[in-house]
Design an enzyme around this catalytic site. Sequence first.
Site, PDB file in Angstrom:
ATOM      1  N   CYS A  92      14.529   1.251  -1.644  1.00  0.00           N
ATOM      2  CA  CYS A  92      14.118   1.592  -3.011  1.00  0.00           C
ATOM      3  C   CYS A  92      12.784   2.351  -3.037  1.00  0.00           C
ATOM      4  O   CYS A  92      12.744   3.504  -2.656  1.00  0.00           O
ATOM      5  CB  CYS A  92      14.093   0.321  -3.851  1.00  0.00           C
ATOM      6  SG  CYS A  92      14.234   0.636  -5.600  1.00  0.00           S
ATOM      7  N   ARG A 126      16.899   1.874 -16.699  1.00  0.00           N
ATOM      8  CA  ARG A 126      16.733   1.135 -15.448  1.00  0.00           C
ATOM      9  C   ARG A 126      18.124   0.734 -14.946  1.00  0.00           C
ATOM     10  O   ARG A 126      18.929   0.181 -15.703  1.00  0.00           O
ATOM     11  CB  ARG A 126      15.865  -0.107 -15.706  1.00  0.00           C
ATOM     12  CG  ARG A 126      15.314  -0.700 -14.466  1.00  0.00           C
ATOM     13  CD  ARG A 126      13.980  -1.406 -14.658  1.00  0.00           C
ATOM     14  NE  ARG A 126      13.420  -1.576 -13.318  1.00  0.00           N
ATOM     15  CZ  ARG A 126      12.649  -0.693 -12.711  1.00  0.00           C
ATOM     16  NH1 ARG A 126      12.292   0.399 -13.344  1.00  0.00           N
ATOM     17  NH2 ARG A 126      12.227  -0.875 -11.484  1.00  0.00           N
ATOM     18  N   HIS A 191      18.489  -3.820  -2.612  1.00  0.00           N
ATOM     19  CA  HIS A 191      17.683  -4.998  -2.298  1.00  0.00           C
ATOM     20  C   HIS A 191      18.643  -6.136  -1.966  1.00  0.00           C
ATOM     21  O   HIS A 191      19.868  -5.955  -1.945  1.00  0.00           O
ATOM     22  CB  HIS A 191      16.869  -5.407  -3.532  1.00  0.00           C
ATOM     23  CG  HIS A 191      15.851  -4.400  -3.954  1.00  0.00           C
ATOM     24  ND1 HIS A 191      14.667  -4.203  -3.284  1.00  0.00           N
ATOM     25  CD2 HIS A 191      15.858  -3.536  -4.987  1.00  0.00           C
ATOM     26  CE1 HIS A 191      13.961  -3.272  -3.904  1.00  0.00           C
ATOM     27  NE2 HIS A 191      14.659  -2.842  -4.938  1.00  0.00           N
TER      28      HIS A 191
HETATM   29  N1  GLN Z   1       9.244   2.026  -8.808  1.00  0.00           N
HETATM   30  C1  GLN Z   1      10.487   2.598  -8.305  1.00  0.00           C
HETATM   31  C2  GLN Z   1      11.559   2.734  -9.408  1.00  0.00           C
HETATM   32  O1  GLN Z   1      11.487   2.088 -10.429  1.00  0.00           O
HETATM   33  C3  GLN Z   1      11.044   1.730  -7.194  1.00  0.00           C
HETATM   34  C4  GLN Z   1      11.463   0.348  -7.676  1.00  0.00           C
HETATM   35  C5  GLN Z   1      11.837  -0.594  -6.543  1.00  0.00           C
HETATM   36  O2  GLN Z   1      11.355  -0.480  -5.409  1.00  0.00           O
HETATM   37  N2  GLN Z   1      12.687  -1.604  -6.884  1.00  0.00           N
HETATM   38  O3  GLN Z   1      12.506   3.500  -9.219  1.00  0.00           O
END
Ligand code: GLN
Length: 234
Positions: A92, A126, A191
């Site tokens: 990520c 998101r 993740h």
């Molecule tokens: N900040 C980055 C995003 O929102 C990565 C997020 C993360 O590592 N889960 O895309």
Amino acid sequence: MKTVKIAHLYPKLLNIYGDGGNILALKRRCEWRDLQVEITEINVGDDIKPHDIYFMGGGQDTQQIEVSKELQKHKQFLTEERDRGAVFLGICGGYQLFGHYYQPHNGDRLEGISLLDAYTVAGNKRFIGNVTVETEFVTPKTLVGFENHSGLTYLQGETKPLGVNIVGNGNNGEDKTEGARFKNVFGTYMHGSFLPKNPQFTDYMLELVLGEELSLLDDSIEINAHNSLINKPY
Ligand code: GLN
């Protein structure tokens, strides 16, 4: 007996959603085979020596700012490491910084280190949920995890996806791709942590390092965890 040397990049800043579990998976799958393994945490201000594997977890935009700045000091060295065949895994936020840049919603563009020919821009929603990906270079072909990101990543040139989305949004929710690979550099939005539920990918990384096939392990628990997620969006 070769020692597998693993560098854990910036764990104090990029280590959300249990991404440190990826290091544990690599460590244990070496130890279960009586392979020597050495793990070095690399934090801001530290020098980086050659390693077999470089791992960087995910993080919020704010933590990525500091890591982006620090990584620029090591861009040349890490590019040389990539080109000699070292193995990288970015999750990520870590994955995003393996590309050319990450443009968050607010603030300046965060420079990456261009190990991957890819770039990321913040999206308007998101992406949160489970991910199932079908890939071509491990057996079983499926990889599972969960995603929580607003960044949209686009691949270019010789950088290819890790696989095709079966479930989830992956790189950008548009082109059905998830993750990236160029040489032995891998990135994924998964993740979970990622490696414990995908033991075949953990072994694939170790076999790239050791240049030989690894002995089989009893992966019944890992495969149960893997199968519990396959094709399940929530
Ligand atoms: N900040 C980055 C995003 O929102 C990565 C997020 C993360 O590592 N889960 O895309």
